[in-house]
Scaffold this motif. Structure first.
Motif, mmCIF file in Angstrom:
data_model
loop_
_atom_site.group_PDB
_atom_site.id
_atom_site.type_symbol
_atom_site.label_atom_id
_atom_site.label_comp_id
_atom_site.label_asym_id
_atom_site.label_seq_id
_atom_site.Cartn_x
_atom_site.Cartn_y
_atom_site.Cartn_z
ATOM 1 N N TYR A 206 79.623 29.187 -39.100
ATOM 2 C CA TYR A 206 80.071 30.463 -39.643
ATOM 3 C C TYR A 206 81.596 30.597 -39.618
ATOM 4 C CZ TYR A 206 75.142 31.351 -39.371
ATOM 5 O OH TYR A 206 73.788 31.245 -39.542
ATOM 6 N N THR A 207 82.290 29.474 -39.676
ATOM 7 C CA THR A 207 83.752 29.475 -39.780
ATOM 8 C C THR A 207 84.157 28.467 -40.848
ATOM 9 O OG1 THR A 207 83.991 30.014 -37.439
ATOM 10 C CG2 THR A 207 85.938 29.180 -38.588
ATOM 11 N N ALA A 208 84.838 28.946 -41.888
ATOM 12 C CA ALA A 208 85.305 28.093 -42.987
ATOM 13 C C ALA A 208 86.825 28.108 -43.009
ATOM 14 C CB ALA A 208 84.761 28.592 -44.322
ATOM 15 N N VAL A 209 87.429 26.924 -42.891
ATOM 16 C CA VAL A 209 88.883 26.794 -42.903
ATOM 17 C C VAL A 209 89.293 26.129 -44.217
ATOM 18 C CG1 VAL A 209 90.921 25.927 -41.724
ATOM 19 C CG2 VAL A 209 88.891 26.578 -40.387
ATOM 20 N N PHE A 210 89.944 26.901 -45.078
ATOM 21 C CA PHE A 210 90.442 26.396 -46.360
ATOM 22 C C PHE A 210 91.803 25.750 -46.114
ATOM 23 C CE2 PHE A 210 87.071 28.937 -47.707
ATOM 24 C CZ PHE A 210 86.884 28.895 -49.085
ATOM 25 N N ARG A 211 91.941 24.485 -46.493
ATOM 26 C CA ARG A 211 93.181 23.746 -46.255
ATOM 27 C C ARG A 211 93.851 23.419 -47.593
ATOM 28 N NH1 ARG A 211 93.453 23.114 -41.005
ATOM 29 N NH2 ARG A 211 91.542 22.897 -39.763
ATOM 30 N N TYR A 212 95.141 23.772 -47.678
ATOM 31 C CA TYR A 212 95.908 23.632 -48.911
ATOM 32 C C TYR A 212 97.087 22.683 -48.716
ATOM 33 C CZ TYR A 212 93.284 27.681 -50.589
ATOM 34 O OH TYR A 212 92.279 28.522 -50.975
ATOM 35 N N SER A 213 97.453 21.998 -49.788
ATOM 36 C CA SER A 213 98.610 21.108 -49.733
ATOM 37 C C SER A 213 99.918 21.877 -49.861
ATOM 38 C CB SER A 213 98.518 20.063 -50.845
ATOM 39 O OG SER A 213 98.460 20.683 -52.124
ATOM 40 N N LYS A 214 99.835 23.089 -50.425
ATOM 41 C CA LYS A 214 100.996 23.968 -50.545
ATOM 42 C C LYS A 214 100.589 25.352 -50.040
ATOM 43 C CE LYS A 214 102.965 21.582 -54.568
ATOM 44 N NZ LYS A 214 103.396 21.735 -55.984
ATOM 45 N N PRO A 215 101.559 26.182 -49.654
ATOM 46 C CA PRO A 215 101.200 27.509 -49.126
ATOM 47 C C PRO A 215 100.372 28.333 -50.100
ATOM 48 C CG PRO A 215 103.511 27.021 -48.663
ATOM 49 C CD PRO A 215 103.021 25.941 -49.596
ATOM 50 N N MET A 216 99.355 28.992 -49.584
ATOM 51 C CA MET A 216 98.526 29.931 -50.332
ATOM 52 C C MET A 216 98.728 31.314 -49.719
ATOM 53 S SD MET A 216 96.260 31.102 -52.481
ATOM 54 C CE MET A 216 95.412 29.727 -53.266
ATOM 55 N N PRO A 217 99.371 32.236 -50.430
ATOM 56 C CA PRO A 217 99.536 33.590 -49.880
ATOM 57 C C PRO A 217 98.189 34.224 -49.568
ATOM 58 C CG PRO A 217 100.937 33.269 -51.799
ATOM 59 C CD PRO A 217 100.013 32.092 -51.742
ATOM 60 N N LEU A 218 98.035 34.734 -48.362
ATOM 61 C CA LEU A 218 96.769 35.322 -47.966
ATOM 62 C C LEU A 218 96.401 36.496 -48.857
ATOM 63 C CD1 LEU A 218 94.422 35.335 -45.985
ATOM 64 C CD2 LEU A 218 95.786 36.762 -44.457
ATOM 65 N N GLU A 219 97.408 37.322 -49.196
ATOM 66 C CA GLU A 219 97.149 38.483 -50.038
ATOM 67 C C GLU A 219 96.599 38.070 -51.397
ATOM 68 O OE1 GLU A 219 99.916 37.879 -48.399
ATOM 69 O OE2 GLU A 219 100.143 39.526 -46.976
ATOM 70 N N LEU A 220 97.080 36.940 -51.918
ATOM 71 C CA LEU A 220 96.602 36.439 -53.203
ATOM 72 C C LEU A 220 95.149 35.996 -53.108
ATOM 73 C CD1 LEU A 220 96.612 35.225 -56.045
ATOM 74 C CD2 LEU A 220 97.923 33.292 -55.146
ATOM 75 N N LEU A 221 94.816 35.204 -52.106
ATOM 76 C CA LEU A 221 93.452 34.701 -51.988
ATOM 77 C C LEU A 221 92.464 35.842 -51.763
ATOM 78 C CD1 LEU A 221 91.799 32.125 -52.070
ATOM 79 C CD2 LEU A 221 92.003 31.982 -49.586
ATOM 80 N N VAL A 222 92.851 36.809 -50.945
ATOM 81 C CA VAL A 222 91.979 37.963 -50.703
ATOM 82 C C VAL A 222 91.757 38.747 -52.002
ATOM 83 C CG1 VAL A 222 91.839 40.206 -49.544
ATOM 84 C CG2 VAL A 222 92.516 38.178 -48.254
ATOM 85 N N ALA A 223 92.831 38.966 -52.773
ATOM 86 C CA ALA A 223 92.706 39.711 -54.026
ATOM 87 C C ALA A 223 91.833 38.977 -55.033
ATOM 88 C CB ALA A 223 94.093 39.955 -54.625
#
Length: 530
Positions: free
Chosen positions: A144-161
């Motif tokens: 029940y824990t998913a860690v999304f890993r990106y090669s470049k920064p992903m703004p949290l506000e963007l992903l949530v929206a």
């Protein structure tokens, strides 16, 4: 709820109870009954993890749920309960809801989220392929824990929206090892939502029934069934609403004349409430491969030839405002109105066309344009007709070529067989979710609702890419202001009118339109007063 600049955490279970209490009617909800909903067009795909479309969400939002949804109080957890970001923005962690089961009885877990994110959201889902381009892995540190890993920064506000529209998991056990695009569950969805899919009669209806094992509790959903009826004839749909045979029609599903008429009937609610997360622009799109339209002066002249105030009053019945580029005023911090504007001025339009070398012939015509209107309803057809009339005033003859949805999408976005086109662009909470793809170069031919206009600007591409990875909200906003200003200078698309969508709803439906994306949401708390 943003706890700090780098940390966003929301305890979805607690807030779900608060929200349910807030939106509940004073009346005691009644269990049972069938809500009957009008749909203008049929949906070939019923999988929101493959097709980001309001027509899909209207139906499958009741069957399949996202990690996060949006309410009038902000973003709330659905299949996720909390989320947070690493300091460098390259790892975003979702805590997932326990005790949730798919409609076939199998448990929901991180494995479903990881599979969906890597195989559908990243590779196949329109808009999401750009959003998730830098996603490298989704690690399940526990079920029940998913860690999304990106090669470049992903703004949290963007992903949530993005998650309310681009965050629906599918059951891994039903999709793994299959041809995902041909999987039968794309037409017979298995989800975790309050309603279960039972029947799709092509051209007629779709039926969903109560999920007796819904995770929010045995009291939900209140309704027994939801039936979506496909009625492309808007007059017939309005008559069915007036006769009480249909309870709701959203997204301007009937004519504005009937919308306003029924809105005055005390039996119905009418208005833009519940569509705030679906603000749209009525557009004019240019094929810059045409050397005439490649001349900026011609595009400026066309803009000056449009009487936006007249179109607002006659086509939109006053529901809207002049556009100021690709980001609407609902874009919050990312919006600016400090941009170049093009006032209605027929003489200036004519002078610009003369300057560009396009004089009128003996018939008063400078050149001709093939124009494709999107078949999305009354708005787009009337806007096309007005565009043709307005262009005639400045010496441009417009040939309107009408198509069904596949014909329009192929003609504009795959075959580029158009000079101008019009439709609407829908804003989805953040410019990087669905807006900047209209301006960023490099989208493969055939990618619907993307930059298929021949527009290429290294500056625009750099601004879009920088904004997508900027973690500081104020800096992101400044970059998007620059995007708006450049778009209103280059004019690859005219975002002419910003307008809300409207719906007409029987007052027998209770708790309706109580979120800013209500037609796309789950309706777990909707009930029917008989």
């Amino acid at each position: 709820m943003i706890v700090s600049k780098k940390q966003l955490s929301l305890l979805g279970g607690a807030l779900s109870a608060i929200i349910a209490a807030t939106v509940a009617h004073a009346e005691e909800p009644q269990r049972g009954g069938t809500a009957i909903i009008h749909m203008v067009s049929e949906q070939g795909v019923l999988n929101p993890a493959l097709r980001a479309s309001t027509g899909v969400y209207q139906i499958t939002g009741k069957f399949m749920e996202p990690l996060i949804d949006k309410t009038y109080d902000g973003y709330v957890g659905v299949l996720a309960t909390s989320w947070s970001s690493s300091d460098d923005g390259k790892a975003i962690t979702f805590k997932l809801r326990e005790g949730v089961r798919w409609h076939d009885g199998q448990p929901f877990s991180c494995a479903d989220v990881s599979f969906t994110a890597l195989n559908l959201w990243k590779k196949l889902l329109n808009y999401s392929t750009t959003l998730q381009a830098n996603l490298e892995a989704v690690d399940c540190t526990d079920p029940y824990t998913a860690v999304f890993r990106y090669s470049k920064p992903m703004p949290l506000e963007l992903l949530v929206a993005a998650m309310p529209d681009l965050g629906h998991p599918v059951p891994k056990h039903l999709y793994e090892g299959t041809d995902i695009l041909k999987n039968p569950h794309n037409q017979k969805p298995i989800g975790t939502g309050p309603f279960k899919f039972v029947e799709y009669e092509r051209g007629q209806y779709i039926i969903g029934v109560r999920n007796e094992d819904y995770w929010r509790g045995k009291q939900y959903p209140y309704l027994d069934r939801v039936i979506w009826r496909f009625i492309p004839d808007k007059a017939a749909a309005a008559a069915a609403i007036e006769a009480g045979e249909i309870h709701e029609s959203g997204f301007n599903g009937i004519s504005m004349e009937d919308m306003e008429r029924l809105g005055k009937d005390e039996r119905f609610d009418m208005g833009p409430k519940g569509f705030e997360n679906n603000v749209a622009h009525s557009t004019v799109e240019f094929n810059l491969r045409n050397p005439i339209l490649a001349d900026l002066r011609v595009r400026q002249a066309i803009y000056h030839g449009l009487n936006i105030d007249f179109a607002l009053k006659t086509i939109m019945r006053g529901y809207g405002k002049p556009g100021r580029g690709p980001i609407p005023s609902a874009g919050g911090l990312n919006y600016t109105d400090d941009v170049e504007t093009y006032a209605y001025d027929v003489e200036k339009a004519k002078a610009l066309l003369d300057e560009a070398g396009y004089k009128t012939d003996a018939d008063g015509i400078r050149f001709k344009l093939k124009h494709r209107p999107a078949p999305w309803g009354e708005y787009t057809q009337l806007w096309a007709e007005y565009f043709a009339q307005a262009m005639k005033e400045i010496g441009i003859r417009v040939e309107i070529v009408t198509n069904d949805a596949p014909g329009f999408l192929n003609g504009v976005y795959r075959d580029h067989d158009f000079d101008t086109a019009n439709g609407w662009h829908q804003f989805r909470a953040d410019p990087a979710v669905s807006t900047t793809v209209w301006l960023r170069s490099g989208a493969p031919a055939g990618t619907a609702w993307s930059n298929q206009f021949g527009y290429q600007s290294a500056t625009m591409d750099e601004l879009i890419d920088a904004a997508a990875g900027e973690l500081e909200p104020a800096k992101r906003a400044d970059l998007y202001h620059q995007v708006q200003k450049l778009e209103m200078t280059d004019l690859p698309v005219i975002f002419a009118i910003e307008h809300p969508f409207l719906g007409i709803t029987s007052k027998k439906l209770k708790n309706h339109h109580n979120t800013p994306r209500w037609d796309s949401s789950s309706w777990y708390d909707l009930w029917l007063e008989e």
